[in-house]
Design an enzyme around this catalytic site. Sequence first.
Site, PDB file in Angstrom:
ATOM      1  CG  ASP A  52      -9.721  -2.510  -7.496  1.00  0.00           C
ATOM      2  OD1 ASP A  52      -9.905  -2.230  -6.288  1.00  0.00           O
ATOM      3  OD2 ASP A  52      -9.893  -1.697  -8.425  1.00  0.00           O
ATOM      4  CE  LYS A 104     -10.819   3.729  -5.257  1.00  0.00           C
ATOM      5  NZ  LYS A 104     -11.207   3.013  -6.483  1.00  0.00           N
ATOM      6  CD  GLN A 118     -12.370   4.445  -9.677  1.00  0.00           C
ATOM      7  OE1 GLN A 118     -11.434   4.300  -8.901  1.00  0.00           O
ATOM      8  NE2 GLN A 118     -13.611   4.134  -9.360  1.00  0.00           N
TER       9      GLN A 118
END
Length: 286
Positions: free
Chosen positions: A121, A54, A98
């Site tokens: 997200d 990422k 994460q």
Amino acid sequence: VSARLLDGRALAGRIRTRVAVEADTFRRQTGRSPALRVFLIGDDPASDVYVRNKLKASAECGIAGETVRLPAETTSAEILGRLATANGDGAVDGILVQLPLPPHVESRAVLDAIDPLRDVDAFHPENVGLLHQGRPRFVPCTPGGILELLDAEGIEIAGRRAVVVGRSEIVGKPMAALLLARNATVTTAHSKTRDLPDVCREADILVAAIGRARFVGAAHLNPGVAVIDVGMNRVVGKLCGDVDEEAADRIAAARTPVPGGVGPLTIAMLMSNTVRAARLRCFGSA
Ligand code: NDP
């Protein structure tokens, strides 16, 4: 007959090129790059790889990526404190924690604490609600990438039968909501579904988001189906999907490969969401 391969990697490259242009425009307008702060808690090796990818993609797109690494024993309260700081930092556009978090951490409380306007997200309940009402602020990265791929490959969605195997908050549920919003007739299957192969054989579009190597085989495939394989399973060090590739090649019209299918799209959509977050906060619209 061999199924057409749906090249997620190529499409991801095109999305990232578009995002790089948008990031550059944002920088010229505001004097700074769009910024993404990623929290990595603990030392899960797979998470480490995902976060590195990422950050690499961010750099390539002209996004200022930053990782906050915290030890596995970090408390929920400490993480919430760090998130409050990020939420109050005008130079942070996107915030991502994460997953999975270490078992002692209250994952739900952590995800709920991310500013919904920076929630790239799209796991915050406000963003989940907006998605289910058909007016998404951010589209979750993996299902969002899959929709882009279906569209880019000219695979029709409206009026067709879609079966999504898996009902996670990350993939299965938002995937089903997005396909429904695009007028597919959607079935969500899961571990309690009876006669799963029969259910799957109804599909014109079959999305496998299960986490079991090569679980979807010939018995699940309707001739001519488009198969989207979300699975990322490590089998003796090799990455493989949830779909038996040999069966899919024989029976399906099209399928995504693993690797090179859904994975690269997920990261490209994260980049896209980060620039969107930057614009939303700075200009009030994306
Ligand atoms: P979860 O473990 O959260 O969910 C798996 C789902 O599969 C559950 O809903 C579960 O049902 C269902 N399931 C499990 N076993 C069966 C079975 N025998 N029959 C039918 N359904 C079953 O996984 P995720 O959604 O997070 O991820 C799924 C896969 O996708 C994993 O391999 C993951 O690594 C991969 N992934 C890939 C991404 C990418 O970018 N390519 C991004 C995210 C995930 P139930 O709810 O009943 O338990």
